[in-house]
Design a protein around this motif. Structure first.
Motif, PDB file in Angstrom:
ATOM      1  N   ILE A 182       6.546   5.106  -1.926  1.00 47.19           N
ATOM      2  CA  ILE A 182       7.356   4.389  -0.923  1.00 47.19           C
ATOM      3  C   ILE A 182       6.000   3.752  -0.068  1.00 47.19           C
ATOM      4  O   ILE A 182       5.169   4.182   0.206  1.00 47.19           O
ATOM      5  N   LEU A 217      -3.984  -1.375  10.454  1.00 50.25           N
ATOM      6  CA  LEU A 217      -5.270  -1.897   9.628  1.00 50.25           C
ATOM      7  C   LEU A 217      -4.933  -2.610   8.363  1.00 50.25           C
ATOM      8  O   LEU A 217      -5.347  -3.664   7.910  1.00 50.25           O
ATOM      9  N   ALA A 218      -3.813  -1.875   7.570  1.00 46.77           N
ATOM     10  CA  ALA A 218      -3.651  -2.198   6.200  1.00 46.77           C
ATOM     11  C   ALA A 218      -2.826  -3.564   6.221  1.00 46.77           C
ATOM     12  O   ALA A 218      -3.291  -4.175   5.125  1.00 46.77           O
ATOM     13  N   VAL A 277      -5.368  -6.142   6.429  1.00 47.27           N
ATOM     14  CA  VAL A 277      -6.062  -6.654   5.228  1.00 47.27           C
ATOM     15  C   VAL A 277      -5.253  -7.122   4.415  1.00 47.27           C
ATOM     16  O   VAL A 277      -5.501  -7.902   3.476  1.00 47.27           O
ATOM     17  N   HIS A 290       4.779  11.403   8.755  1.00 44.62           N
ATOM     18  CA  HIS A 290       3.941  12.116   7.707  1.00 44.62           C
ATOM     19  C   HIS A 290       3.535  11.570   6.248  1.00 44.62           C
ATOM     20  O   HIS A 290       2.830  11.881   5.542  1.00 44.62           O
ATOM     21  N   ARG A 291       4.001  10.151   6.311  1.00 37.86           N
ATOM     22  CA  ARG A 291       3.320   9.321   5.145  1.00 37.86           C
ATOM     23  C   ARG A 291       1.916   8.546   5.588  1.00 37.86           C
ATOM     24  O   ARG A 291       1.298   8.487   4.718  1.00 37.86           O
ATOM     25  N   SER A 292       1.933   8.267   6.768  1.00 33.71           N
ATOM     26  CA  SER A 292       0.774   7.569   7.269  1.00 33.71           C
ATOM     27  C   SER A 292       0.745   7.604   8.856  1.00 33.71           C
ATOM     28  O   SER A 292       1.478   7.989   9.517  1.00 33.71           O
ATOM     29  N   SER A 293      -0.400   7.008   9.363  1.00 38.04           N
ATOM     30  CA  SER A 293      -0.409   6.637  10.794  1.00 38.04           C
ATOM     31  C   SER A 293      -0.191   5.355  11.218  1.00 38.04           C
ATOM     32  O   SER A 293      -0.400   4.226  10.407  1.00 38.04           O
ATOM     33  N   ALA A 336      -2.094   3.840  13.123  1.00 38.48           N
ATOM     34  CA  ALA A 336      -3.213   2.762  13.148  1.00 38.48           C
ATOM     35  C   ALA A 336      -3.544   2.366  11.878  1.00 38.48           C
ATOM     36  O   ALA A 336      -4.120   1.384  11.579  1.00 38.48           O
ATOM     37  N   TYR A 337      -3.575   3.398  10.898  1.00 40.15           N
ATOM     38  CA  TYR A 337      -3.747   2.901   9.375  1.00 40.15           C
ATOM     39  C   TYR A 337      -2.800   1.471   8.998  1.00 40.15           C
ATOM     40  O   TYR A 337      -3.129   0.697   8.486  1.00 40.15           O
ATOM     41  N   VAL A 360       1.003  -1.396   0.237  1.00 38.61           N
ATOM     42  CA  VAL A 360      -0.051   0.090   0.015  1.00 38.61           C
ATOM     43  C   VAL A 360       1.008   1.257   0.025  1.00 38.61           C
ATOM     44  O   VAL A 360       1.987   1.271   0.709  1.00 38.61           O
ATOM     45  N   GLY A 361       0.408   1.994  -0.804  1.00 33.22           N
ATOM     46  CA  GLY A 361       1.245   3.461  -0.778  1.00 33.22           C
ATOM     47  C   GLY A 361      -0.051   4.536  -0.934  1.00 33.22           C
ATOM     48  O   GLY A 361      -1.109   4.169  -1.360  1.00 33.22           O
ATOM     49  N   VAL A 362       0.515   5.816  -0.947  1.00 34.17           N
ATOM     50  CA  VAL A 362      -0.685   6.794  -1.321  1.00 34.17           C
ATOM     51  C   VAL A 362      -0.989   7.132  -2.829  1.00 34.17           C
ATOM     52  O   VAL A 362      -1.799   8.073  -3.078  1.00 34.17           O
TER      53      VAL A 362
END
Ligand SMILES: Cc1cc2nc3c(=O)[nH]c(=O)nc-3n(C[C@H](O)[C@H](O)[C@H](O)COP(=O)(O)OP(=O)(O)OC[C@H]3O[C@@H](n4cnc5c(N)ncnc54)[C@H](O)[C@@H]3O)c2cc1C
Lengths: 761, 290
Positions: B185, B267-268, B271, B258-261, B263-264, B177-179
């Protein structure tokens, strides 16, 4: 990405290089082959390298600056600070409130404090590290609401503008009321070619500067003021520009490089790194917008209220006018009889914000389109029907009371967008799903949904600004040369100049001279204005030359001037008793013809205390329908298709027009799904293309386009500026589709995976 | 700047002994970024492109040996991809065509970013990292090789020559997973490897800890949940994939940045792991089969 073009382009195929044809860009081949010279490629014998020292702090007092260690480094030629600025110590696009170098206070992280010139970029870098600045840190004010009420951060205060727009009766309400608060993060223009320029001292004590910019003359005036030179002693030539999108409207390195050249007596080259580029130019204003709409049972909008707060950062840049656009167009292209709107542009210790494609209209469109969906849902009406029902048309009034006199086919763009073909069903290629190359998502994990949005904006400057552009046309030996100071920043103005020359003078060979300050100002390449303003001046200049030739040929041949036409390099008679076939190359071999023209648009007027007045020239609208695939469990999005019909007046060059639409959509998709400068304590946390993400080819949807061609009065060939509408309503359309796929409110862009999965704090 | 172009591993090792400050250059896709950004100012460079041994891969019995200089682009090609579909999946997610043509597995290991895309696969495969140095050759288990964010167990003067992994004997999956949909990254990534020969499952996690992590408890759970006797591995109970995802998430220790949290990421990763196992154990259907 594929493009489906269903629009009627023109009737009858125009000659290959003339108006209406997909004439090739003169700079296209060199750019594709990597041969085009960008301003970062500039070089001069004996040149030295300039570099800028920037504050690492968002708010601090400067106690002292010690440059002695830097000066002691071999190869360092000079170090300049505010003390060395001979003229005005302030500059600014519209208002001079920004120090050339900070000396008492720094007001944002990235603010220039000193500059060095050295024999090598690496030496310059070491010199910057050796400058000792004694900062006393102060608490930065980062929340515009706090700044609005707080101590002034600058002698000019913290409110760049507070604009009220009041229309109709403030007290009436319709039966159905919806309200919401919406937020936008700070988007960057993210052009590819970083800021670069080469300043050379001239024998007359002046400066010759080659630079990437959007407005040569405005830069020239600011440099002249700061260097205490007469404007004519500062001569600018446009370097090869690698994109702009508003970020080159403000001065970046122009004054620093010119000052270093003047102090050292040597040519000085400056090129920003990607990180410095993020620090060295303004961004799109982040915003917080509250809106409340009411409508009657039939769906007619009755009232509208809004409070718009845009964070302008530390200096004014173009905040004053961004606020005007935001407030004036905040209700969208919908008839709104009663409205009370207030827009604020606020000074904070965040990085300065200014012009970016869409200029205030982007922020409000995200909010008003969410409101339209809520309103339709509250009434139980179809979302597109509600928009058509309220769509503005010529003769209707803006929030400012101004009556729309030009073309504004809002209902047409809505209907045409809705009628464009839907994309094919989901592809079996996992790369085409949300998550793309990461192959996160199986077919069964995907939800597809659609969103719709409409936006509009003014074209050209407003509020009484006396806008003009100058151009010259010359034909000699059958070759036409167009001279105009309009900045080609990638949008294709040079192609247009050639097309106008070919169309009007019937020759193939049209040369566009370098843009420089030897001719009068062309104004800025912004506000969707160059096609209309500088295109207007080029058209006039070409027509003046044509008239001179017609007069000459008619006199010498005895033909009726009205019977003469220009085609294939000749003046020929198309009717009448006298046969004429004059070869233009021969006619102009000995005796060139030339003419200069100035173009102005009709007068606009300031807004009064209630935000009322004929402040705007022309309007343009577009609608967007987005189809997205969402993986709700992971919060990932793949935009599948954007369909758009756009009000363009007339398509002058279909390929170039499509480029504007696709590029604008890319930026709109970027704002919707990923683009944001993340600030921590006022400092950009992601000033790189590793972390400031912009869409790749795998993020770019298929684009389906329909042109709506309703000629605009007083515009060259009826054409409108088309650069901004693609970026305005594409963002809300994408977000509406993600809302539809997930059922989440999603009131902030960019929409992050955490928002979609519901993990946002 | 001095540039040395050794052609053998021994030459490379002795070049390093001669110039202890020299940096090793493979594809340069990490190194040149650091140089251009001014974080690194090398005075000497040992360029590895001409070291023939590093550019080779071979099957050695039931083992696959991939030279440090093998590029992503080559990992995607048939022979290598067939022997290690997990590495191919990871290679496919890396950068752009240009980066995949230049970037190497040795460089990915040398950088040792917790987000390096081949690293979780190597963890899941139980890879051995083969090294050469002044004291000769040795090899280290993958999980001992990475010691922290961008830190490795390489001794002074030592270099990576190859990685050694089992030849695939079952489905392998890598998901990231990336944004955005490419050139990104990893915010979280998972490798799940089903080893039919050993009837075991390997799990590797990227971007959810200071180093690529294993998830041993989840791996044992999955091995038990899989029916190995059928034609291909299938799950005794479909819900086992969900439980597997939970165990993988529990094994992660992500942070906020700054790329994510965190918690996310947690979760990711759950999944992704669930989907990897679900798909690896699904009867082959069209393109989704690993
Ligand atoms: C635009 C872009 C996109 C990218 N996308 C991704 C991505 O999606 N996923 C990802 O994982 N990475 C990505 N990267 C990072 C990079 O491409 C990878 O880490 C790649 O594997 C590095 O390999 P290289 O051969 O280019 O290494 P180099 O840059 O040459 O070297 C990297 C480091 O390893 C050391 N090194 C190299 N070879 C050896 C060796 N044999 N022994 C010991 N040390 C060695 C070097 O000294 C250096 O410290 C991206 C980079 C860029 C520029």
């Amino acid at each position: 990405m594929t493009t489906v073009e269903t629009g009627r382009v023109t009737t009858g195929a125009p000659p290959s290089g003339a108006v209406g044809a997909s004439a090739r860009r003169p700079d296209g081949g060199p750019k594709v082959r990597g041969e085009f010279s960008f301003s970062g490629d500039l070089w001069s014998d004996g040149m030295v390298w300039g570099a800028t020292l920037r504050s690492p702090h968002a708010s601090a007092r400067i106690r002292a600056i010690d440059v002695s260690a830097a000066l002691a480094i071999p190869g360092v030629i000079t170090v300049v600070t505010a003390d060395d600025v001979p003229g005005s110590k302030f500059y600014g696009l519209e208002h001079r409130d920004q120090p050339v170098f900070a000396w008492e206070l720094v007001r944002y992280a990235g603010e220039p404090v000193a500059a060095v010139a050295a024999d090598h970029p690496e030496t310059a870098r070491r010199a910057l590290a050796a400058i000792e600045v004694d900062y006393e840190l102060t608490e930065p004010v980062l929340d515009p609401e706090v700044a609005l009420a707080g101590e002034p951060l600058h002698p000019d205060g913290n409110v760049f503008r507070e604009l009220w727009v009041r229309k109709g009766d403030p007290d009436v309400r319709g039966e159905f009321v919806v309200e919401g608060t919406y937020e936008l993060g700070m988007q960057d223009q993210a052009f590819m070619g970083p800021e670069a320029g080469l300043a050379s001292p001239a024998d007359d004590g002046g400066i010759d500067l080659v630079v990437s910019t959007q407005w040569l003359h405005n830069d020239r005036d600011q440099i002249a003021e700061c260097l205490a030179l007469a404007p004519e002693k500062v001569r600018l030539t446009l370097g090869g520009v690698g994109g702009a999108f508003g970020a080159r409207e403000d001065v970046s390195l122009q004054i620093h490089a010119s000052l270093l050249a003047s102090v050292t007596g040597r040519p000085v080259k400056m090129v920003y790194s990607r990180e410095e580029s993020f620090l060295g130019h303004v961004h799109r204003h982040p915003g917080r917008l509250w809106m409340r709409h009411s409508a009657d049972r039939d769906g007619k909008i009755v009232s509208y209220e809004a409070r718009i707060v845009l964070d302008g950062g530390a200096y004014r840049s173009s905040s004053y006018h961004v606020v005007a656009n935001a407030a004036c167009f905040s209700a969208g292209p919908y008839n709104t009889p009663n409205a009370v709107v207030v827009g604020f542009g606020v000074r904070t210790n965040n990085p300065p914000c200014g012009a970016m494609r869409g200029f205030g209209a982007v922020q409000v469109c995200f909010a008003h389109e969410a409101q339209m969906d809520r309103l339709a849902d509250a009434i139980g009406m179809d979302r597109i029907e509600l928009r058509i029902l309220n769509a503005m048309a010529p003769g209707d009034t803006l929030l400012t009371g101004q009556i729309i006199t030009g073309a504004l086919p809002v209902a047409d763009v809505i209907r045409a967008t809705a009628a464009l073909p839907m994309p094919p069903a989901a592809s079996s290629d996992p790369m085409a799903r949300p998550g793309g190359a990461g192959r996160t998502t199986d077919a069964t994990d995907v939800v597809r949904a659609t969103g719709f949005a409409v936006g509009f904006k003014n074209l050209m400057y407003a509020e009484g600004y006396d806008d003009d552009s100058h151009a010259a046309c010359r034909i000699e030996g059958g070759v036409v040369t167009i001279t105009c100071a309009a900045a080609e920043v990638g949008q294709g103005f040079v192609t247009l100049c050639q097309q106008f020359g070919r169309e009007i003078l019937g020759v193939d060979d049209v040369v566009v001279a370098p843009a420089d300050t030897s001719i009068g100002s062309a104004g800025s390449t912004s506000a969707s204005r160059q096609t209309m303003m500088s295109g207007g001046a080029v058209e006039k200049a070409c027509r003046l030359v044509r008239a001179q030739i017609v007069e000459q040929v008619a006199a010498s041949s005895g033909a009726d001037p009205d019977h003469l036409a220009f085609a294939e390099g000749r003046v020929v008679s198309v009717e009448g008793p006298v046969a004429v076939a004059v070869d233009l190359a021969e006619l102009t071999a000995e005796h060139p013809y030339e003419a200069m023209a100035r173009h102005q648009h009709r007068t606009t007027y300031p807004l009064d205390a209630d935000g009322q007045g004929d402040a705007h020239v022309s309007m343009a609208c577009a609608a967007h329908r987005a189809v997205v695939d969402v993986d709700p469990e992971l919060g990932l999005v793949r935009v599948v298709q954007l369909a758009t019909a756009q009000d363009v007046g007339k398509v002058l060059n279909p390929t170039a027009a499509l480029g504007q639409i696709e590029g604008g959509i890319a930026q709109g998709v970027g704002l919707a799904t990923m683009e944001e400068i993340i600030l921590v304590d006022g400092k950009p946390r992601n000033p790189s293309f590793t972390d400031y993400l912009i869409p790749t080819a795998l993020d770019m949807p298929e684009v389906a386009v329909e042109w709506i061609e309703v000629p605009e009065p007083d515009a060259p060939f009826g054409a409108k500026g088309i650069g901004e509408p693609p970026v305005i309503s594409s963002t809300p359309a994408v977000v509406a589709a993600i809302r539809a796929a997930t059922g989440r409110p999603l009131v902030r862009v960019p929409v992050r995976p955490t928002d979609i999965v519901g993990l946002t704090s | 700047m001095d540039v040395t172009l050794p052609t053998t591993v021994d030459e490379a090792v002795s070049a390093r002994a001669d110039a202890p400050d020299a940096v090793l250059l493979a594809g340069g896709t990490d190194l040149m970024v650091a140089v251009n950004a001014g974080w690194l100012n090398p005075t000497a460079v040992i360029a590895l492109r001409s070291v023939a041994e590093l550019g080779q891969w071979r099957v050695d019995g039931d083992q696959l040996v991939v030279g440090a200089g093998v590029t992503y682009e080559r990992m995607l090609r048939e022979g290598l991809a067939a022997s290690s579909p997990g590495l191919a999946d990871a290679a496919r997610t890396v950068g752009s065509p240009q980066i995949r043509s230049a970037g190497t597995i040795g460089g990915n290991l040398g950088t040792a970013s917790p987000a390096g895309d081949t690293l979780p696969v190597l963890v899941a495969l139980g890879a051995m990292v083969e090294l050469a140095g002044p004291d000769g050759r040795r090899s280290l288990p993958m999980q001992e090789f990475t010691t922290g964010p961008k830190r490795t167990a390489l001794a002074p003067g030592e270099m990576i020559t190859a990685v050694r992994v089992p030849v695939a004997s079952g489905p392998q999956q890598y998901r990231k997973v990336g944004v955005r949909n490419a050139m990104v990254i990893a915010v979280a990534s998972v490798a799940v490897v089903l080893d039919g020969d050993r009837r075991s499952v390997g799990v590797g996690l990227g971007s959810v800890g200071p180093v690529p992590l294993a998830a041993p408890e989840a791996a044992v759970f999955a091995a038990d949940a899989v029916d190995w006797s059928a034609g291909g591995p299938v799950l005794h109970e479909v819900d086992a994939a969900v439980r597997f995802g939970e165990l993988v998430a529990a094994a992660s220790s992500p942070i906020d940045d700054h790329r994510s949290s965190a918690a996310y990421r947690r979760l990711a990763i759950g999944v992704l792991a669930e989907r990897c196992l679900r798909t690896a154990c699904a009867p082959a259907v069209g393109e989704d089969a690993a």
